[in-house]
Write a protein that holds these residues in place. Structure first.
Motif, mmCIF file in Angstrom:
data_model
loop_
_atom_site.group_PDB
_atom_site.id
_atom_site.type_symbol
_atom_site.label_atom_id
_atom_site.label_comp_id
_atom_site.label_asym_id
_atom_site.label_seq_id
_atom_site.Cartn_x
_atom_site.Cartn_y
_atom_site.Cartn_z
ATOM 1 N N GLY A 471 10.114 16.483 -20.931
ATOM 2 C CA GLY A 471 10.192 16.745 -19.501
ATOM 3 C C GLY A 471 9.592 18.065 -19.070
ATOM 4 N N ASP A 472 9.745 18.353 -17.778
ATOM 5 C CA ASP A 472 9.099 19.516 -17.175
ATOM 6 C C ASP A 472 10.036 20.682 -16.921
ATOM 7 O OD1 ASP A 472 6.668 18.099 -17.052
ATOM 8 O OD2 ASP A 472 7.280 17.148 -15.160
ATOM 9 N N ASP A 473 11.354 20.414 -16.928
ATOM 10 C CA ASP A 473 12.268 21.506 -16.608
ATOM 11 C C ASP A 473 13.587 21.329 -17.364
ATOM 12 O OD1 ASP A 473 13.664 19.502 -15.267
ATOM 13 O OD2 ASP A 473 12.811 20.046 -13.318
ATOM 14 N N ALA A 474 14.521 22.249 -17.093
ATOM 15 C CA ALA A 474 15.795 22.257 -17.825
ATOM 16 C C ALA A 474 16.599 20.985 -17.581
ATOM 17 C CB ALA A 474 16.620 23.485 -17.412
ATOM 18 N N PHE A 475 16.550 20.458 -16.358
ATOM 19 C CA PHE A 475 17.320 19.236 -16.067
ATOM 20 C C PHE A 475 16.796 18.061 -16.894
ATOM 21 C CE2 PHE A 475 18.317 15.325 -13.871
ATOM 22 C CZ PHE A 475 19.648 15.503 -13.524
ATOM 23 N N ASP A 476 15.479 17.900 -16.955
ATOM 24 C CA ASP A 476 14.896 16.801 -17.747
ATOM 25 C C ASP A 476 15.333 16.912 -19.208
ATOM 26 O OD1 ASP A 476 13.608 15.693 -15.602
ATOM 27 O OD2 ASP A 476 11.672 16.667 -16.010
ATOM 28 N N LYS A 477 15.268 18.112 -19.747
ATOM 29 C CA LYS A 477 15.643 18.306 -21.149
ATOM 30 C C LYS A 477 17.135 17.983 -21.361
ATOM 31 C CE LYS A 477 12.253 22.045 -21.661
ATOM 32 N NZ LYS A 477 11.200 21.202 -22.238
ATOM 33 N N TYR A 509 27.452 17.803 -28.454
ATOM 34 C CA TYR A 509 26.293 17.662 -27.569
ATOM 35 C C TYR A 509 26.637 17.387 -26.112
ATOM 36 C CZ TYR A 509 23.518 17.938 -31.775
ATOM 37 O OH TYR A 509 22.940 18.375 -32.932
ATOM 38 N N ARG A 510 27.867 16.995 -25.819
ATOM 39 C CA ARG A 510 28.174 16.832 -24.400
ATOM 40 C C ARG A 510 28.267 18.194 -23.700
ATOM 41 N NH1 ARG A 510 34.084 14.061 -25.193
ATOM 42 N NH2 ARG A 510 35.216 15.847 -26.008
ATOM 43 N N LYS A 511 28.320 19.252 -24.474
ATOM 44 C CA LYS A 511 28.301 20.593 -23.885
ATOM 45 C C LYS A 511 26.942 20.910 -23.253
ATOM 46 C CE LYS A 511 31.470 22.291 -27.473
ATOM 47 N NZ LYS A 511 31.568 23.147 -28.668
ATOM 48 N N TYR A 512 25.918 20.139 -23.638
ATOM 49 C CA TYR A 512 24.564 20.415 -23.152
ATOM 50 C C TYR A 512 24.151 19.497 -22.001
ATOM 51 C CZ TYR A 512 24.378 23.046 -27.494
ATOM 52 O OH TYR A 512 24.642 23.930 -28.508
ATOM 53 N N PHE A 513 25.102 18.727 -21.463
ATOM 54 C CA PHE A 513 24.804 17.878 -20.314
ATOM 55 C C PHE A 513 24.300 18.742 -19.139
ATOM 56 C CE2 PHE A 513 28.114 14.303 -21.300
ATOM 57 C CZ PHE A 513 27.308 13.862 -22.333
ATOM 58 N N PRO A 514 23.494 18.162 -18.243
ATOM 59 C CA PRO A 514 23.107 18.896 -17.022
ATOM 60 C C PRO A 514 24.357 19.315 -16.240
ATOM 61 C CG PRO A 514 21.831 16.871 -17.255
ATOM 62 C CD PRO A 514 22.907 16.816 -18.289
ATOM 63 N N ASN A 515 24.260 20.409 -15.509
ATOM 64 C CA ASN A 515 25.402 20.803 -14.696
ATOM 65 C C ASN A 515 25.270 20.245 -13.281
ATOM 66 O OD1 ASN A 515 23.852 22.655 -13.066
ATOM 67 N ND2 ASN A 515 23.927 24.091 -14.806
ATOM 68 N N LYS A 516 26.348 20.311 -12.536
ATOM 69 C CA LYS A 516 26.378 19.705 -11.209
ATOM 70 C C LYS A 516 25.390 20.360 -10.247
ATOM 71 C CE LYS A 516 31.124 17.979 -11.300
ATOM 72 N NZ LYS A 516 32.458 18.002 -10.661
ATOM 73 N N GLU A 517 25.165 21.669 -10.404
ATOM 74 C CA GLU A 517 24.248 22.361 -9.511
ATOM 75 C C GLU A 517 22.820 21.833 -9.683
ATOM 76 O OE1 GLU A 517 26.502 23.800 -11.408
ATOM 77 O OE2 GLU A 517 27.892 24.445 -9.830
ATOM 78 N N GLU A 518 22.407 21.657 -10.968
ATOM 79 C CA GLU A 518 21.076 21.107 -11.218
ATOM 80 C C GLU A 518 20.961 19.697 -10.665
ATOM 81 O OE1 GLU A 518 21.295 21.546 -15.439
ATOM 82 O OE2 GLU A 518 19.943 23.264 -15.457
ATOM 83 N N ALA A 519 22.042 18.925 -10.867
ATOM 84 C CA ALA A 519 22.028 17.535 -10.427
ATOM 85 C C ALA A 519 21.983 17.428 -8.909
ATOM 86 C CB ALA A 519 23.268 16.808 -10.963
ATOM 87 N N PHE A 520 22.611 18.375 -8.219
ATOM 88 C CA PHE A 520 22.658 18.348 -6.759
ATOM 89 C C PHE A 520 21.245 18.329 -6.170
ATOM 90 C CE2 PHE A 520 22.551 20.753 -2.766
ATOM 91 C CZ PHE A 520 23.399 19.970 -1.986
ATOM 92 N N PHE A 521 20.376 19.129 -6.749
ATOM 93 C CA PHE A 521 19.014 19.210 -6.227
ATOM 94 C C PHE A 521 18.195 17.963 -6.582
ATOM 95 C CE2 PHE A 521 20.272 23.715 -6.513
ATOM 96 C CZ PHE A 521 20.041 24.085 -5.203
ATOM 97 N N ARG A 522 18.694 17.150 -7.485
ATOM 98 C CA ARG A 522 18.039 15.880 -7.808
ATOM 99 C C ARG A 522 18.716 14.703 -7.101
ATOM 100 N NH1 ARG A 522 14.568 15.939 -12.395
ATOM 101 N NH2 ARG A 522 14.058 18.126 -12.821
ATOM 102 N N ASP A 523 19.736 15.012 -6.302
ATOM 103 C CA ASP A 523 20.512 13.983 -5.608
ATOM 104 C C ASP A 523 21.147 13.019 -6.620
ATOM 105 O OD1 ASP A 523 21.638 12.801 -3.406
ATOM 106 O OD2 ASP A 523 19.971 11.385 -3.127
ATOM 107 N N VAL A 524 21.667 13.582 -7.715
ATOM 108 C CA VAL A 524 22.319 12.787 -8.762
ATOM 109 C C VAL A 524 23.814 13.082 -8.731
ATOM 110 C CG1 VAL A 524 22.502 12.332 -11.241
ATOM 111 C CG2 VAL A 524 20.260 12.793 -10.210
ATOM 112 N N GLN A 525 24.616 12.028 -8.614
ATOM 113 C CA GLN A 525 26.068 12.162 -8.542
ATOM 114 C C GLN A 525 26.721 11.656 -9.829
ATOM 115 O OE1 GLN A 525 27.503 13.532 -5.765
ATOM 116 N NE2 GLN A 525 25.424 13.797 -4.931
ATOM 117 N N GLU A 526 27.940 12.107 -10.076
ATOM 118 C CA GLU A 526 28.739 11.626 -11.219
ATOM 119 C C GLU A 526 28.818 10.101 -11.180
ATOM 120 O OE1 GLU A 526 31.301 12.206 -14.592
ATOM 121 O OE2 GLU A 526 30.656 13.867 -13.338
ATOM 122 N N GLY A 527 28.480 9.466 -12.304
ATOM 123 C CA GLY A 527 28.576 8.011 -12.403
ATOM 124 C C GLY A 527 27.323 7.274 -11.977
#
Length: 544
Positions: A471-477, A509-527
């Motif tokens: 990927g291109d950024d931290a969220f993709d990784k 490895y679940r410690k390395y999941f994306p955080n909510k702030e990164e997801a917010f800018f991708r319009d990605v919600q829990e679930g």
């Protein structure tokens, strides 16, 4: 003179006995509990006194010295100490884990009638007959919710009436466990199921057989869940199951059900990997299981049973070989003379190579000799596979790949073909970091066996390795870790063979999941469903 010495020795012995009796002025006793239940298999040692192992009732009674200062309780490799130097009395109950029960459990309250169903029917006990009839009718309809209150009455008031109350009660609670709506509810039902097994032993015996069934259900329900135990809780779960399996085999000996041997070795391997038992215990347990299976085999008359025993032996040999406790030097000392006598026997060489390979002894001279000999005798798919493993050890990558391809092209047995696909996938991942190609072969193994936990673990590891360059950024990784954990979760649920390693990787490895702030800018919600693109091209579920 000889007579004098005999008399002197006798007097000394009597004097020593008398002195011991005078010193042991105290007898201490009590019950050891684990999670509110009497605990078997606990070694109890009194300072300046005796030692014993608790039985199924968890009770101990030992001679002590009037100046005894402590009682030690040891379970496998863990020891806990109770100071009694300043305590009054001689009865010391001890909770290894949980609490000492208060004695007000539901099943112990009210009237208890210790009569058999035959006696109750002969006496025309209408309460029993009507209640049993109601629960049995609902049970036959598989209406377990309606059956439960009537079953409880029979279970609590007429515990000695009929064994079916326990057999059918276990099935009722199996249903409740599998349909529980919350983890807490599920745990409550599992606890009740364990009590059913305990009470069955109390009133109908068959301790060894019942403990085997109890351990099987306990480990199955505790480990195969969306919220499996981790860390210390996982260790305690495995140790508890191991304790019951060990007792079951000790009681049953050659009457042990075949799956219990497999579960015993799986649990042994898991505890060894968790650092809870030493290598010597793994070897001892393997010898015990294998010797009992040899005895059962020598007495078996039906071809089907002989076939089943042979399969179980092969499986526990594989578990032992892959445990990390099997010492190559010891295995080679066993197999070297056997190989010299069986050089012309292709089937023996295949079996020996499998066991040496499972124990990672494929760098040995014996493995090299036997591999070449098997290829001479029978240039089969399996012989090519062993040649590939030999060239892997010699770091001759291209020759290894040639033999792997030959093995995969020729093999017709699905189980072996899945193994070859997996090992080739692991080989090109480890040697060449060929992530996409390695995943492709791991998937081929899963196409044959969707529960091949090692292949699932490998794909998880491939994705972990891919995350740094994806990927291109931290969220993709970070999103790649969602998929990696998906595969580790599938591996954990596939069975005990990978449960420990998979659980640890999920936790890591679940410690390395994306955080909510990164997801917010991708319009990605829990679930949300989330597509990880690129060469990975898989869909997962977002979680934080």
């Amino acid at each position: 003179m000889k007579a004098f010495f005999r008399i002197a020795l006798l007097i000394t012995a009597v004097a020593f006995s008398a002195a011991t009796t005078l010193q042991a002025q105290r007898v201490v006793k009590g019950t050891v509990y684990r999670d509110g239940e009497p605990a078997a298999g606990i070694t109890v040692e009194v300072h300046r006194g005796g030692t014993m192992l608790t039985g199924f009732d968890g009770q101990y009674e030992l001679e002590a010295h009037e100046k005894s200062k402590w009682i030690k309780f040891t379970y496998i490799n863990d020891t806990k100490k109770l100071d009694i130097d300043d305590k009054q009395g001689n009865v010391f109950d001890f909770a290894w884990s949980g609490e000492i029960p208060s004695g007000d459990e539901e099943e112990e309250t009210g009237e208890v009638v210790l009569k058999t169903a035959e006696e109750l029917i002969n006496e025309q006990d209408r309460d029993f007959m009507n209640t049993y009839s109601l629960y049995n009718e609902y049970y036959k309809q598989e209406n377990y919710e309606s059956a439960l209150p009537h079953w409880k009455t029979v279970f609590n008031k007429y515990p000695k009436s009929i064994k079916n109350v326990y057999i059918q009660g276990a099935k009722i609670y199996d249903h409740f466990i599998e349909n529980a709506e919350t983890p807490e509810e599920r745990e409550k039902y599992i606890d009740q199921l364990m009590k059913i097994y305990d009470k069955r032993v109390k009133y109908f015996g068959e301790k060894g057989y019942v403990l085997g069934r109890k351990a099987t259900d306990f480990l199955d329900y505790k480990l195969n869940t969306d919220t499996p135990p981790e860390g210390e809780a996982l260790k305690e779960t495995m140790k508890k199951g191991y304790e019951w399996l060990n007792q079951s085999i000790e009681e049953q000996q050659t009457e042990t059900e075949l799956p219990i041997f497999v579960l015993m070795m799986q649990t042994t391997r898991s505890l060894f990997k968790l650092g809870e038992i030493p290598k010597e215990t793994v070897v001892r347990n393997f010898d015990k299981c294998n010797n009992l299976l040899n005895t059962i085999k020598s007495e078996a008359e039906e071809d089907k049973k002989l076939e089943d025993i042979t399969k179980v032996q092969a499986y526990i040999e594989e578990i032992f070989g892959s445990s990390g406790a099997a010492d190559c030097e010891a295995l080679i000392s066993i197999f070297q003379p056997q190989y010299e006598e069986n050089k012309e026997d292709a089937e023996f060489i295949k079996s020996m190579l499998r066991r040496l390979g499972d124990a990672n002894c494929d760098e040995s001279q014996l493995f090299a000799q036997a591999t070449e000999r098997l290829y001479e005798l029978e240039p089969s798919a399996e012989a090519a596979f062993n040649m590939a493993r030999r060239y892997v050890q010699r770091d001759e990558t291209e020759r290894a790949k040639k033999y792997y391809q030959e093995a995969m092209d020729q093999e017709t047995d699905d189980d072996l073909l899945a193994k070859y696909y997996y090992e080739y996938a692991y080989f090109i991942f480890a040697k060449e970091n060929a992530l996409s190609e390695a995943r492709s072969y791991a998937r081929k193994a899963l196409d044959i066996n969707s529960d091949y936990c090692e292949a699932l673990m490998l794909i998880g590891d491939i994705y972990v390795s891919a995350s740094n360059s994806f990927g291109d950024d931290a969220f993709d990784k970070a999103s790649v870790f969602w998929l990696a954990v998906d595969y580790f979760e599938r591996a954990r649920r596939a069975g005990q063979d990978c449960a420990i390693d998979a659980s640890q990787k999920v936790s890591t490895y679940r410690k390395y999941f994306p955080n909510k702030e990164e997801a917010f800018f991708r319009d990605v919600q829990e679930g949300d469903s989330y597509k990880v693109g690129g060469w990975i091209n898989e869909t997962t579920t977002a979680r934080f």
